[in-house]
Design a protein around this motif. Sequence first.
Motif, PDB file in Angstrom:
ATOM      1  N   ARG A 144       0.828  -1.206   0.000  1.00 20.45           N
ATOM      2  CA  ARG A 144       0.000   0.000   0.000  1.00 20.45           C
ATOM      3  C   ARG A 144       0.861   1.255   0.000  1.00 20.45           C
ATOM      4  NH1 ARG A 144      -2.133  -0.056   4.834  1.00 20.45           N
ATOM      5  NH2 ARG A 144      -1.003   1.763   5.600  1.00 20.45           N
ATOM      6  N   LYS A 145       1.882   1.280   0.837  1.00 24.69           N
ATOM      7  CA  LYS A 145       2.759   2.446   0.914  1.00 24.69           C
ATOM      8  C   LYS A 145       3.527   2.647  -0.395  1.00 24.69           C
ATOM      9  CE  LYS A 145       3.387   2.459   5.922  1.00 24.69           C
ATOM     10  NZ  LYS A 145       4.339   2.308   7.057  1.00 24.69           N
ATOM     11  N   SER A 146       3.929   1.545  -1.027  1.00 25.92           N
ATOM     12  CA  SER A 146       4.632   1.636  -2.307  1.00 25.92           C
ATOM     13  C   SER A 146       3.740   2.253  -3.373  1.00 25.92           C
ATOM     14  CB  SER A 146       5.097   0.247  -2.755  1.00 25.92           C
ATOM     15  OG  SER A 146       5.663   0.298  -4.052  1.00 25.92           O
TER      16      SER A 146
ATOM     17  N   PHE B 104      -7.512  13.435  -8.065  1.00 25.41           N
ATOM     18  CA  PHE B 104      -8.296  12.400  -7.406  1.00 25.41           C
ATOM     19  C   PHE B 104      -9.627  12.970  -6.938  1.00 25.41           C
ATOM     20  CE2 PHE B 104      -3.795  11.459  -6.590  1.00 25.41           C
ATOM     21  CZ  PHE B 104      -3.703  10.202  -7.167  1.00 25.41           C
ATOM     22  N   LEU B 105     -10.693  12.196  -7.113  1.00 22.28           N
ATOM     23  CA  LEU B 105     -11.999  12.582  -6.607  1.00 22.28           C
ATOM     24  C   LEU B 105     -12.172  12.154  -5.155  1.00 22.28           C
ATOM     25  CD1 LEU B 105     -14.241  11.733  -9.693  1.00 22.28           C
ATOM     26  CD2 LEU B 105     -13.183  13.915  -9.071  1.00 22.28           C
ATOM     27  N   ALA B 106     -11.222  11.384  -4.656  1.00 25.02           N
ATOM     28  CA  ALA B 106     -11.165  10.976  -3.253  1.00 25.02           C
ATOM     29  C   ALA B 106      -9.697  11.019  -2.837  1.00 25.02           C
ATOM     30  CB  ALA B 106     -11.741   9.571  -3.073  1.00 25.02           C
ATOM     31  N   PRO B 107      -9.403  11.204  -1.542  1.00 23.94           N
ATOM     32  CA  PRO B 107      -8.001  11.219  -1.105  1.00 23.94           C
ATOM     33  C   PRO B 107      -7.257   9.978  -1.591  1.00 23.94           C
ATOM     34  CG  PRO B 107      -9.426  11.933   0.667  1.00 23.94           C
ATOM     35  CD  PRO B 107     -10.339  11.441  -0.430  1.00 23.94           C
ATOM     36  N   ALA B 108      -6.031  10.178  -2.079  1.00 20.97           N
ATOM     37  CA  ALA B 108      -5.261   9.077  -2.667  1.00 20.97           C
ATOM     38  C   ALA B 108      -5.091   7.914  -1.696  1.00 20.97           C
ATOM     39  CB  ALA B 108      -3.892   9.582  -3.119  1.00 20.97           C
ATOM     40  N   GLU B 109      -4.900   8.231  -0.395  1.00 20.84           N
ATOM     41  CA  GLU B 109      -4.701   7.166   0.580  1.00 20.84           C
ATOM     42  C   GLU B 109      -5.914   6.245   0.664  1.00 20.84           C
ATOM     43  OE1 GLU B 109      -4.277  10.338   1.095  1.00 20.84           O
ATOM     44  OE2 GLU B 109      -2.153  10.635   1.547  1.00 20.84           O
ATOM     45  N   TYR B 110      -7.125   6.841   0.624  1.00 18.82           N
ATOM     46  CA  TYR B 110      -8.341   6.033   0.669  1.00 18.82           C
ATOM     47  C   TYR B 110      -8.541   5.271  -0.638  1.00 18.82           C
ATOM     48  CZ  TYR B 110      -9.672   8.353   4.993  1.00 18.82           C
ATOM     49  OH  TYR B 110      -9.700   8.805   6.290  1.00 18.82           O
TER      50      TYR B 110
ATOM     51  N   VAL C 121      -6.186   4.137  -2.652  1.00 20.20           N
ATOM     52  CA  VAL C 121      -5.273   2.990  -2.646  1.00 20.20           C
ATOM     53  C   VAL C 121      -5.766   1.916  -1.681  1.00 20.20           C
ATOM     54  CG1 VAL C 121      -2.946   2.225  -2.059  1.00 20.20           C
ATOM     55  CG2 VAL C 121      -3.256   4.331  -3.349  1.00 20.20           C
ATOM     56  N   ALA C 122      -6.203   2.331  -0.478  1.00 19.52           N
ATOM     57  CA  ALA C 122      -6.687   1.359   0.511  1.00 19.52           C
ATOM     58  C   ALA C 122      -7.885   0.587  -0.024  1.00 19.52           C
ATOM     59  CB  ALA C 122      -7.055   2.079   1.812  1.00 19.52           C
ATOM     60  N   TYR C 123      -8.819   1.291  -0.665  1.00 18.25           N
ATOM     61  CA  TYR C 123     -10.013   0.647  -1.225  1.00 18.25           C
ATOM     62  C   TYR C 123      -9.622  -0.340  -2.325  1.00 18.25           C
ATOM     63  CZ  TYR C 123     -14.378   0.116  -3.846  1.00 18.25           C
ATOM     64  OH  TYR C 123     -15.460  -0.407  -4.497  1.00 18.25           O
ATOM     65  N   GLY C 124      -8.786   0.125  -3.254  1.00 17.77           N
ATOM     66  CA  GLY C 124      -8.389  -0.732  -4.374  1.00 17.77           C
ATOM     67  C   GLY C 124      -7.603  -1.948  -3.924  1.00 17.77           C
TER      68      GLY C 124
ATOM     69  N   SER D 252      -8.521  -5.856  -4.209  1.00 11.01           N
ATOM     70  CA  SER D 252      -7.600  -6.657  -5.026  1.00 11.01           C
ATOM     71  C   SER D 252      -7.024  -7.818  -4.239  1.00 11.01           C
ATOM     72  CB  SER D 252      -6.467  -5.773  -5.554  1.00 11.01           C
ATOM     73  OG  SER D 252      -6.967  -4.763  -6.401  1.00 11.01           O
ATOM     74  N   PHE D 253      -6.661  -7.578  -2.977  1.00 16.27           N
ATOM     75  CA  PHE D 253      -6.121  -8.653  -2.158  1.00 16.27           C
ATOM     76  C   PHE D 253      -7.150  -9.763  -1.969  1.00 16.27           C
ATOM     77  CE2 PHE D 253      -2.788  -5.742  -0.263  1.00 16.27           C
ATOM     78  CZ  PHE D 253      -1.728  -6.491  -0.745  1.00 16.27           C
ATOM     79  N   GLY D 254      -8.410  -9.379  -1.797  1.00 18.98           N
ATOM     80  CA  GLY D 254      -9.456 -10.383  -1.660  1.00 18.98           C
ATOM     81  C   GLY D 254      -9.567 -11.248  -2.899  1.00 18.98           C
ATOM     82  N   VAL D 255      -9.511 -10.614  -4.075  1.00 20.46           N
ATOM     83  CA  VAL D 255      -9.585 -11.346  -5.344  1.00 20.46           C
ATOM     84  C   VAL D 255      -8.368 -12.254  -5.500  1.00 20.46           C
ATOM     85  CG1 VAL D 255      -9.513 -11.097  -7.860  1.00 20.46           C
ATOM     86  CG2 VAL D 255     -11.007  -9.614  -6.502  1.00 20.46           C
ATOM     87  N   VAL D 256      -7.188 -11.728  -5.209  1.00 24.63           N
ATOM     88  CA  VAL D 256      -5.948 -12.502  -5.355  1.00 24.63           C
ATOM     89  C   VAL D 256      -5.930 -13.684  -4.404  1.00 24.63           C
ATOM     90  CG1 VAL D 256      -3.457 -12.433  -4.949  1.00 24.63           C
ATOM     91  CG2 VAL D 256      -4.542 -10.619  -6.274  1.00 24.63           C
ATOM     92  N   GLN D 257      -6.324 -13.462  -3.156  1.00 24.39           N
ATOM     93  CA  GLN D 257      -6.314 -14.551  -2.174  1.00 24.39           C
ATOM     94  C   GLN D 257      -7.251 -15.681  -2.583  1.00 24.39           C
ATOM     95  OE1 GLN D 257      -7.155 -12.336   1.388  1.00 24.39           O
ATOM     96  NE2 GLN D 257      -5.009 -12.227   1.971  1.00 24.39           N
TER      97      GLN D 257
END
Length: 204
Positions: free
Chosen positions: A131-133, A151-157, A159-162, A166-171
């Motif tokens: 996430r930090k990367s 961004f239409l939303a803060p970049a940190e949110y 990235v966290a959302y995406g 994505s991790f759920g799909v990958v797992q």
Amino acid sequence: MKNVDASPNIDRRVARSKASIRDALVSLITEHGFDAVTVNDIAARADINRGTFYLHYRDKFDLLEQTEDEVIGKIERIIAAGEIIKPEDLINFDKPLPVIVALFEYLRDNAALMHAILGLRGDVALQTKIRKSLERNLKFGALSGGRPLTFLAPAEYLVAYGLSASFGVVQLWLERGCAETPREMAVILTRLSLGGAVRAIVVG
């Protein structure tokens, strides 16, 4: 006379030894979870002595951290080698970015490792590092060739959302034994990312 082959031979032995240690860690995490694994377990599974382990790592936490850093480094190199993302690349839901396909190919080729450290029995630190990367890449516009990003939303949110999705799909893909091809998974993730989960549902 100096043996010019000595250093390459030593490097190969070190690489083989570290690979055996990493493979032992992966299999033990899968079987018992990271908390239950000891250096003795790793050394026995890798068929080495404890001294050899400590030549490369301080403890099991250092081994896990170095393994995660290697994964992060590889992911960053894959992203860096990808083509600059253009607005028109984000229109066709059925044409995934080559870099996404390349990332899924890396995940497939290292499925056991990724399943161990991304799974529930692994360590969440890797997700934080990724996430930090990605936040750094977005902040400096590295994913868009250095062009400013809006961004239409803060970049940190964002990235966290995406990443959470994505991790759920990958797992799930890893748990299913990578049944779909990397390109098929890239299409699935592209459809979910660009269109959203609701738009991925067809009624009737």
